[in-house]
Design a protein around this motif. Structure first.
Motif: not given
Length: 62
Positions: A11, A14-21
């Motif tokens: 999680k 995902s937030r840090e790198y703007h990648f979907p979980e």
């Protein structure tokens, strides 16, 4: 600027790198990204994830 953690949950990554979980979970299941497992929780080393991105998505260990 805030300091990056040594390890991150899916999680957080995902937030840090703007990648979907979902995408991160799929990559981890395929063994593409190395993880540290603690029970049912997976921790990713951000530096290793950045290496994966820098190599253009080349699987880990190849």
């Amino acid at each position: 600027m805030k300091e990056k953690k040594a390890v991150m949950t899916i999680k957080e990554l995902s937030r840090e790198y703007h990648f979907p979980e979902y995408t991160l979970r799929t990559l981890i299941k395929k063994g593409t990204i190395p993880v540290i497992m603690s029970g049912n929780r997976a921790y990713v080393v951000p530096a290793k994830f950045e290496e994966y991105l820098a190599k253009g998505g080349e699987p880990y260990g190849e």
